[in-house]
Design an enzyme around this catalytic site. Structure first.
Site, PDB file in Angstrom:
ATOM      1  N   GLN A 125      11.193  -7.486  -1.941  1.00  0.00           N
ATOM      2  CA  GLN A 125       9.875  -8.119  -2.642  1.00  0.00           C
ATOM      3  C   GLN A 125       9.515  -6.934  -3.530  1.00  0.00           C
ATOM      4  O   GLN A 125       9.260  -5.881  -3.350  1.00  0.00           O
ATOM      5  CB  GLN A 125       8.799  -8.476  -1.773  1.00  0.00           C
ATOM      6  CG  GLN A 125       7.561  -8.760  -2.128  1.00  0.00           C
ATOM      7  CD  GLN A 125       6.559  -8.949  -1.038  1.00  0.00           C
ATOM      8  OE1 GLN A 125       6.533  -8.032  -0.424  1.00  0.00           O
ATOM      9  NE2 GLN A 125       5.575  -9.869  -1.303  1.00  0.00           N
ATOM     10  N   SER A 128       4.382  -4.752  -5.685  1.00  0.00           N
ATOM     11  CA  SER A 128       3.529  -3.360  -6.016  1.00  0.00           C
ATOM     12  C   SER A 128       4.117  -2.685  -7.216  1.00  0.00           C
ATOM     13  O   SER A 128       5.142  -2.607  -7.256  1.00  0.00           O
ATOM     14  CB  SER A 128       3.276  -2.711  -4.578  1.00  0.00           C
ATOM     15  OG  SER A 128       2.916  -3.305  -3.851  1.00  0.00           O
ATOM     16  N   SER A 160      10.402  -2.705   0.156  1.00  0.00           N
ATOM     17  CA  SER A 160      10.957  -2.472   1.506  1.00  0.00           C
ATOM     18  C   SER A 160      12.501  -3.111   1.265  1.00  0.00           C
ATOM     19  O   SER A 160      12.955  -4.161   0.888  1.00  0.00           O
ATOM     20  CB  SER A 160      10.276  -3.337   2.612  1.00  0.00           C
ATOM     21  OG  SER A 160       9.302  -2.999   2.819  1.00  0.00           O
ATOM     22  N   GLU A 243       3.070 -14.261   3.856  1.00  0.00           N
ATOM     23  CA  GLU A 243       3.011 -12.746   4.407  1.00  0.00           C
ATOM     24  C   GLU A 243       2.080 -12.763   5.369  1.00  0.00           C
ATOM     25  O   GLU A 243       1.857 -11.760   6.287  1.00  0.00           O
ATOM     26  CB  GLU A 243       3.111 -12.208   3.253  1.00  0.00           C
ATOM     27  CG  GLU A 243       3.298 -10.673   3.461  1.00  0.00           C
ATOM     28  CD  GLU A 243       3.469  -9.639   2.093  1.00  0.00           C
ATOM     29  OE1 GLU A 243       3.051 -10.185   1.068  1.00  0.00           O
ATOM     30  OE2 GLU A 243       4.145  -8.718   2.218  1.00  0.00           O
ATOM     31  N   ASN A 367      -6.231  -4.378   4.245  1.00  0.00           N
ATOM     32  CA  ASN A 367      -7.288  -5.007   5.082  1.00  0.00           C
ATOM     33  C   ASN A 367      -8.461  -4.952   4.469  1.00  0.00           C
ATOM     34  O   ASN A 367      -9.557  -6.047   4.549  1.00  0.00           O
ATOM     35  CB  ASN A 367      -7.369  -4.376   6.439  1.00  0.00           C
ATOM     36  CG  ASN A 367      -6.291  -4.883   7.612  1.00  0.00           C
ATOM     37  OD1 ASN A 367      -5.464  -5.554   6.819  1.00  0.00           O
ATOM     38  ND2 ASN A 367      -6.310  -4.761   8.656  1.00  0.00           N
ATOM     39  N   GLU A 368      -8.744  -3.929   3.634  1.00  0.00           N
ATOM     40  CA  GLU A 368     -10.105  -4.121   2.834  1.00  0.00           C
ATOM     41  C   GLU A 368     -10.148  -4.912   1.678  1.00  0.00           C
ATOM     42  O   GLU A 368     -11.106  -5.905   1.598  1.00  0.00           O
ATOM     43  CB  GLU A 368     -10.261  -2.708   2.016  1.00  0.00           C
ATOM     44  CG  GLU A 368     -10.551  -1.438   2.946  1.00  0.00           C
ATOM     45  CD  GLU A 368      -9.380  -1.011   3.562  1.00  0.00           C
ATOM     46  OE1 GLU A 368      -8.123  -1.406   3.359  1.00  0.00           O
ATOM     47  OE2 GLU A 368      -9.420  -0.138   4.409  1.00  0.00           O
TER      48      GLU A 368
END
Length: 386
Positions: A125, A128, A160, A243, A367-368
């Site tokens: 993937q 980022s 990854s 995801e 998570n933010e």
């Protein structure tokens, strides 16, 4: 939601259980984050495919079994309960494939999905970037229109297994003058193409599969554009939903870990110091299972998974950390030993699992960010000032 399984579903579960009992390697495979382990896990993917078990929920024409989502959940529970190897093809199978079923052309599906199912192509993937991780709309990598296709340039990071993977999927800015969420397009490209450089990122554990990808005027033909040109954000949200939600983190993974934790607790005489935390971890895994079956029921009734996938992501990522922290406290210092130490309990699985769990609140959107999504898009609260 009905948790009474049919005779057909139970027969499928028995078939999977028997095959895994007969075929899961007696010794754990080397880490799939290493070159040797990556190759061993690719062979495992091929064995699963030969048995018709690599992508059970896919249509038969692409290598699947046309199994229902309920059967897929049963497969996942059996898979993790058997201690089967990690899926080196998970980026493709669980993230790209659902997106391709939704947005891909019939030609793309015929050309790419069978190779993904068999382990012939393993995908990374490429989302980022150095200044755009969770803020995916801030990506700067560019796509330039040329006859017959596009030229990609830029840098992707935190990919990854990119060091050993065959192909990658990623977002690029195809219209630099468009607003942040517009002018993006979703591309598929080989990692051995001219102009692609893959550089492993050094990790504390020395495993090299994590990598950054540099693209220097890389040609991608039109047939490897996934979805509409300029509509990449919408296509990417389909991948992100998988995801964060149902596909990537099935409850079987947490059920198996919680079961091992309870067994370890019982084997040590039921240490009262961590009893409540062990119980909470077991309840959390069961709650996640029930919530997933509820989601499956809604999907089977025609619903789609929307921003509520963020609730899922926050829950499983925090459950994973709590579960592994409890195991480390229960088992003591030996649980922190690496897999190559003969004294490591469960072959070092708790130490590896704990380190991996720490990444859970970061990858798939921090998570933010997920809490912002929950607040604004699920609860309807006012938008955060930006």
């Amino acid at each position: 939601m009905d948790l009474t399984f049919s005779a057909e579903e139970l027969a499928f579960r028995d078939e999977v259980r028997k095959w895994l009992r007969d075929n899961v390697p007696a010794e754990p495979l080397p880490s799939l984050e290493t070159e040797r382990g990556f190759a061993a896990h690719r062979e495992w993917e091929r064995a699963l495919h030969a048995a018709g078990l690599s992508v059970v929920s896919w249509p038969i024409e692409f290598g699947g079994r046309d199994a229902s989502l309920v059967k897929w959940l049963l497969f996942e529970e059996e898979y993790y309960a058997a201690g089967a190897p990690g899926r080196v093809g998970q980026n493709g199978i669980f993230l790209l494939a659902p997106t391709m079923f939704e947005h891909g052309t019939p030609e793309q599906q015929r050309r790419l999905l069978p190779r993904m199912a068999s382990g012939e192509d393993v995908w990374a993937q490429a989302w980022s970037e150095p200044e755009a991780g969770s803020d995916l709309a801030g990506i700067r990598s560019r796509a330039r229109r040329v006859p017959g296709g596009w030229r990609l340039s830029g840098q992707k990071t935190w990919s990854s297994r990119a060091a050993f993977a065959d192909r990658a999927f990623g977002l690029f800015r195809s219209d630099p003058d468009a607003q942040r969420h517009r002018g993006l397009t979703y591309y598929l490209f080989p990692l051995d193409a001219d102009g692609v450089s893959v550089r492993p990122i050094g990790r504390l554990d020395g495993k090299p599969a994590f990598a950054e990808i540099f693209l220097d005027d890389v040609f991608v033909p039109d047939e490897d554009v996934l979805g509409e040109v300029g509509a990449g954000w919408r296509v990417a949200m389909s991948t992100a939903g998988s995801e964060r939600g149902l596909s990537l983190r099935s409850p079987g993974r947490f059920l198996a870990a919680a079961r091992r934790l309870v067994e370890s607790w019982n084997a040590r005489g039921g240490d009262p110091g961590v009893r409540d935390r062990v119980v909470d971890a077991w309840i959390g895994a069961q709650a996640y299972r029930l919530a997933t079956f509820e989601t499956v029921t809604k999907v089977l009734d025609g619903a789609t998974i929307g921003p509520e996938a963020s609730l899922n992501k926050v829950f499983w990522s925090e459950l994973d950390i709590r579960l592994h922290e409890t195991a480390l406290d229960l088992l003591g210092p030996d649980a922190e030993l690496a897999a190559d130490s003969p004294a490591a309990p469960d072959g070092g699985a708790w130490a590896d699992g704990y380190l991996f769990s720490l990444a859970g609140p970061i990858y798939a959107g921090t998570n933010e960010i997920q809490r912002n999504v929950i607040a604004e898009r699920v609860l309807g609260l006012p938008r955060e000032p930006r």
